[in-house]
Design a protein around this motif. Structure first.
Motif, short mmCIF file in Angstrom:
data_model
loop_
_atom_site.label_atom_id
_atom_site.label_comp_id
_atom_site.label_asym_id
_atom_site.label_seq_id
_atom_site.Cartn_x
_atom_site.Cartn_y
_atom_site.Cartn_z
N VAL A 166 -13.19 -9.70 6.00
CA VAL A 166 -13.93 -9.22 4.84
C VAL A 166 -15.37 -9.73 4.90
O VAL A 166 -16.32 -8.99 4.58
N ARG A 167 -15.57 -10.96 5.31
CA ARG A 167 -16.92 -11.51 5.44
C ARG A 167 -17.75 -10.71 6.45
O ARG A 167 -18.93 -10.41 6.21
N GLU A 168 -17.15 -10.35 7.57
CA GLU A 168 -17.87 -9.57 8.57
C GLU A 168 -18.32 -8.23 8.01
O GLU A 168 -19.45 -7.79 8.24
N VAL A 169 -17.43 -7.59 7.27
CA VAL A 169 -17.79 -6.31 6.66
C VAL A 169 -18.91 -6.49 5.66
O VAL A 169 -19.90 -5.74 5.64
N MET A 170 -18.78 -7.51 4.80
CA MET A 170 -19.78 -7.72 3.76
C MET A 170 -21.14 -8.04 4.36
O MET A 170 -22.18 -7.56 3.87
N ASP A 171 -21.15 -8.83 5.42
CA ASP A 171 -22.42 -9.17 6.06
C ASP A 171 -23.11 -7.92 6.60
O ASP A 171 -24.35 -7.89 6.69
N GLY A 172 -22.32 -6.92 6.94
CA GLY A 172 -22.89 -5.69 7.46
C GLY A 172 -23.43 -4.75 6.39
O GLY A 172 -24.06 -3.73 6.72
N LEU A 173 -23.21 -5.06 5.13
CA LEU A 173 -23.66 -4.19 4.05
C LEU A 173 -25.07 -4.50 3.57
O LEU A 173 -25.62 -3.77 2.74
N GLY A 174 -25.65 -5.57 4.08
CA GLY A 174 -27.03 -5.88 3.75
C GLY A 174 -27.26 -6.08 2.27
O GLY A 174 -26.55 -6.84 1.61
N ASP A 175 -28.25 -5.37 1.72
CA ASP A 175 -28.61 -5.52 0.31
C ASP A 175 -27.52 -5.04 -0.63
O ASP A 175 -27.56 -5.34 -1.83
N GLN A 176 -26.56 -4.27 -0.11
CA GLN A 176 -25.48 -3.75 -0.96
C GLN A 176 -24.27 -4.69 -0.99
O GLN A 176 -23.29 -4.40 -1.67
N ALA A 177 -24.36 -5.80 -0.28
CA ALA A 177 -23.25 -6.76 -0.25
C ALA A 177 -23.06 -7.38 -1.63
O ALA A 177 -23.99 -7.53 -2.41
N VAL A 178 -21.79 -7.74 -1.93
CA VAL A 178 -21.44 -8.41 -3.19
C VAL A 178 -20.66 -9.68 -2.85
O VAL A 178 -20.19 -9.84 -1.73
N PRO A 179 -20.51 -10.60 -3.80
CA PRO A 179 -19.79 -11.84 -3.53
C PRO A 179 -18.32 -11.62 -3.17
O PRO A 179 -17.68 -10.68 -3.65
N ILE A 180 -17.81 -12.49 -2.32
CA ILE A 180 -16.39 -12.51 -1.94
C ILE A 180 -15.73 -13.71 -2.61
O ILE A 180 -16.22 -14.83 -2.51
N TRP A 181 -14.61 -13.44 -3.29
CA TRP A 181 -13.85 -14.49 -3.96
C TRP A 181 -12.46 -14.63 -3.33
O TRP A 181 -11.82 -13.62 -3.05
N PRO A 197 0.81 -1.21 0.00
CA PRO A 197 0.00 0.00 0.00
C PRO A 197 0.84 1.26 0.00
O PRO A 197 1.96 1.28 0.51
N MET A 198 0.30 2.32 -0.56
CA MET A 198 0.92 3.63 -0.46
C MET A 198 0.67 4.19 0.94
O MET A 198 -0.36 3.96 1.54
N GLY A 199 1.62 4.96 1.46
CA GLY A 199 1.42 5.61 2.74
C GLY A 199 1.92 4.78 3.91
O GLY A 199 2.62 3.77 3.74
N GLN A 200 1.52 5.16 5.07
CA GLN A 200 2.00 4.54 6.30
C GLN A 200 1.10 3.40 6.72
O GLN A 200 0.07 3.58 7.34
N GLY A 201 1.49 2.20 6.37
CA GLY A 201 0.75 1.02 6.81
C GLY A 201 -0.60 0.89 6.13
O GLY A 201 -1.00 1.68 5.29
N TRP A 202 -1.32 -0.13 6.54
CA TRP A 202 -2.63 -0.40 5.96
C TRP A 202 -3.69 0.52 6.53
O TRP A 202 -3.68 0.86 7.70
N ARG A 203 -4.62 0.90 5.71
CA ARG A 203 -5.86 1.49 6.21
C ARG A 203 -6.67 0.35 6.82
O ARG A 203 -6.45 -0.82 6.51
N PRO A 204 -7.64 0.68 7.67
CA PRO A 204 -8.48 -0.39 8.22
C PRO A 204 -9.13 -1.19 7.10
O PRO A 204 -9.64 -0.63 6.12
N LEU A 205 -9.12 -2.50 7.23
CA LEU A 205 -9.70 -3.38 6.22
C LEU A 205 -11.16 -3.02 5.95
O LEU A 205 -11.62 -3.04 4.81
N GLU A 206 -11.88 -2.68 7.03
CA GLU A 206 -13.29 -2.36 6.88
C GLU A 206 -13.51 -1.21 5.90
O GLU A 206 -14.42 -1.25 5.06
N GLU A 207 -12.67 -0.19 5.99
CA GLU A 207 -12.81 0.96 5.10
C GLU A 207 -12.52 0.58 3.65
O GLU A 207 -13.22 1.02 2.73
N GLU A 208 -11.48 -0.22 3.45
CA GLU A 208 -11.12 -0.61 2.08
C GLU A 208 -12.24 -1.39 1.40
O GLU A 208 -12.57 -1.15 0.23
N VAL A 209 -12.82 -2.35 2.13
CA VAL A 209 -13.88 -3.17 1.55
C VAL A 209 -15.12 -2.33 1.30
O VAL A 209 -15.72 -2.39 0.22
N GLU A 210 -15.51 -1.53 2.26
CA GLU A 210 -16.70 -0.69 2.09
C GLU A 210 -16.56 0.26 0.91
O GLU A 210 -17.51 0.44 0.13
#
Length: 275
Positions: free
Chosen positions: A209-224, A166-179
């Motif tokens: 990633v699954r936890e984040v996706m489950d929280g998106l409800g109808d806006q969730a997309v498949p995880i590969w 990643p660019m910058g200092q370390g990873w951004r929170p995974l939750e933000e990246e997935v959302e």
């Protein structure tokens, strides 16, 4: 029904078609017929083994361009993709990945040959790779999809893509990246991979990633899962992922550059629930 819901797929296993170096690439062997036959044999072996879909990419074209690829790459991939479609039939969905990150060309190939989805390694954000800095451009990508009349082509995007930092200092929170991939960049599917081709995907990261996706409800997309799946790990990975993209393990001896072996595909598929 939303566009993202229409993009969802019942597929669980997608087999990779790693095309050898194409004309123009440093490693091109000079024999188009042999190259074509290699790809079509792999396609036939994967389908005979029971995979639900395929994905074609210019895997042999190292070193890769960081942005747009030359016209000959687009032409050759389109020719191969059309041949694959004729070989396996319309009932097997095909996807396109133009390495390293030419999503626009992937869309063009998909639109020309009737492919169902494309993979974009960096749809949003920016990463450092062996090709240099790669920056996502979801705005242009999705607008070009509309201009092409290819809204039916799903866009699968990597989160924390392999062979990159990643660019910058370390990873951004995974939750933000997935959302942001889903809600702001418009991804129709999210791909989680290991550090490189054939490397195991981190189970904790996949669960996150699954936890984040489950929280998106109808806006969730498949995880590969995008790398490292084997017959031993497939069932466990599918507890948290909707599907697996398989490449390295199903080749002879589990080695890159070797042809796909139908028996290895069948061994993996035997571990897939409901296959």
């Amino acid at each position: 029904m939303t566009a993202k819901q229409k993009d969802r797929t019942a597929m669980k296993i997608v087999g990779m078609l790693h095309a050898p170096a194409l004309p123009g690439a440093p490693g091109y062997a000079g024999d188009w017929s042999a190259l074509r036959d290699f790809v079509l044999r792999d396609a036939a072996a994967l389908v005979e083994g029971g995979v639900h879909g395929l994905m074609l990419e210019n895997f042999g074209d190292v070193p890769f361009f960081s942005g747009r690829v030359p016209a000959e790459v687009v032409a050759c991939l389109t020719r191969l993709a059309c041949d694959v479609k004729r070989e396996v039939g319309e009932e097997v969905p095909l996807g396109i990945n133009v390495l390293r990150n030419d999503g626009e060309s992937a869309l063009a190939v998909a639109s020309a040959c009737g492919a169902a989805y494309v993979r974009v390694n960096v749809l949003s954000g920016a990463v450092v790779t062996d090709q240099g800095v790669i920056q996502g451009d979801a705005a242009r990508m999705l607008r070009r999809r509309r201009e092409m009349g290819a809204e039916g082509v799903a866009v699968w995007a990597d989160v924390r893509v392999k062979h990159a930092a990643p660019m910058g200092q370390g990873w951004r929170p995974l939750e933000e990246e997935v959302e942001e991939l889903v809600l702001r960049a418009g991804a129709s599917g999210v791909i989680v991979s290991g550090s490189g081709t054939g490397k195991a995907t981190d189970a904790d990261e996949l669960r996150g990633v699954r936890e984040v996706m489950d929280g998106l409800g109808d806006q969730a997309v498949p995880i590969w899962v995008g790398s490292g799946a084997t017959a031993d790990t497939a069932a466990g990975l599918l507890e948290h992922a909707d599907g697996l993209i398989v490449g390295t393990w199903v080749k002879a001896g589990g080695q890159l550059g070797r042809p796909v072996e139908t028996e290895r595909v069948k061994r993996l598929m035997a571990e897939v629930p409901g296959s």
